[in-house]
Enzyme design. Structure first.
Site, PDB file in Angstrom:
ATOM      1  N   THR A  21       0.858  -1.182   0.000  1.00  0.00           N
ATOM      2  CA  THR A  21       0.000   0.000   0.000  1.00  0.00           C
ATOM      3  C   THR A  21       0.895   1.234   0.000  1.00  0.00           C
ATOM      4  OG1 THR A  21      -1.724  -1.166   1.214  1.00  0.00           O
ATOM      5  CG2 THR A  21      -1.803   1.239   1.237  1.00  0.00           C
ATOM      6  N   LYS A  68      -6.758   1.161  -3.702  1.00  0.00           N
ATOM      7  CA  LYS A  68      -6.396   0.520  -2.435  1.00  0.00           C
ATOM      8  C   LYS A  68      -6.577   1.510  -1.280  1.00  0.00           C
ATOM      9  CE  LYS A  68      -4.884  -2.608   0.411  1.00  0.00           C
ATOM     10  NZ  LYS A  68      -3.537  -3.169   0.424  1.00  0.00           N
TER      11      LYS A  68
END
Length: 299
Positions: free
Chosen positions: A96, A172
């Site tokens: 991420t 995300k």
């Protein structure tokens, strides 16, 4: 067609990914700063030879590290792998990270003729081990084509979100906003119920069958009921991930007050020394403040 694939980062998600890639029939290297994890993967059938000796023959490198800094170090640090990869190979970056960082990594990889797929993952350690992750991916058509064999081994669903790196990381961030808020809200609701005589066990009996449920509630609340905070996804992940969300929001001049409130609870949990515990341990923040005793704790 079997390929030569390396998985860098053998944590709970990375180990499952490496195992899935190996099970699909690919020649697979697994590396980690924790030598015991790498040795475990070799014992499970992974390649025993040094990755550095084969970097130029790799078709794909799957990077499953913690954050942007670690991703950059793996790719372009002192022993960065991109410089040793052959033109046409692909980096599949799963951490991420901010969308701008993904775009920068794609540009630097392109200078070496290496494709970059912005490919953050979701689904947890169990789905990683089953090869059933969801992947939010973006990149060129050539990057997708080069990554397809590895993606097929890793994922049940691959969302193709655009031709430029960054779109996958943006999606995300949206997912992590919801996931982090849902975990904190689950902890708040469960402990609020305790103040009203609703036991955690009864909470889990009723709420998953009602409109207030969520995937995170159903996945994490059982950890509290069992008093088991073995980290499947640690508290320490959320200050990073929700911090990324708020950084993006600030740049977009977007107010995200609920995300900010959830972040404070995870920071409080980390400040209590719970950073290495399962992220369901954020419930201990609420329990401490309300003088409640959670399952598995001494009264």
């Amino acid at each position: 067609m079997a390929q030569q694939i390396a998985v860098i980062g053998l944590g709970s998600m990375g180990y499952g990914i490496a195992s899935s890639v190996l099970r699909a029939g690919h020649r697979t290297w697994g590396t980690d700063v924790n030598a015991a994890q790498a040795e475990r993967f070799r014992a499970d059938g992974g390649e025993a030879s040094a990755l550095a000796d084969h970097a130029g023959a790799l078709d794909a490198v799957v990077v499953v590290v913690l954050n942007a800094a670690q991703t950059e170090e793996v790719l372009f640090g002192e022993t960065g792998i991109v410089a040793a990869m052959r033109p046409g190979a692909v980096v599949i970056a799963c951490a991420t990270v901010p969308p701008a960082f993904a775009r920068a990594m794609a540009a630097r990889c392109a200078e070496h003729g290496v494709h970059y797929l912005d490919a953050p993952i979701s689904g947890g350690a169990v789905k990683a081990a089953q090869g059933k992750l969801s992947i939010m991916a973006s990149g060129t058509a050539e990057a997708f084509a080069a990554a397809r064999p590895a993606l097929s081994a890793m994922a049940e669903t691959v969302f193709e979100l655009g031709e430029a790196a960054g779109a996958g990381s943006a999606m995300k961030a949206v997912n992590q906003l919801l996931a982090g808020v849902h975990i904190a809200t689950m902890a708040e609701a469960l402990t609020f119920g305790m103040t009203q005589g609703v036991s955690p066990e009864k909470f889990m009996e009723v709420i998953p069958k009602c409109a207030g449920s969520s995937w995170m509630l159903e996945n994490r609340a059982p950890h509290i009921v069992d008093g088991d905070y073995t980290p499947h996804s640690a508290v320490n992940i959320w200050p990073k991930d929700l911090g990324i969300v708020l950084d993006i929001a600030r740049d977009a001049r977007f107010s995200a007050p609920i995300t900010a409130a959830a972040l404070q609870q995870f920071l409080a949990a980390a400040g209590m020394g719970l950073g290495g515990e399962d992220d369901a341990a954020v419930a201990k923040v609420y329990a401490r403040n309300a003088q409640l005793t959670l399952p598995g704790e001494d009264a």
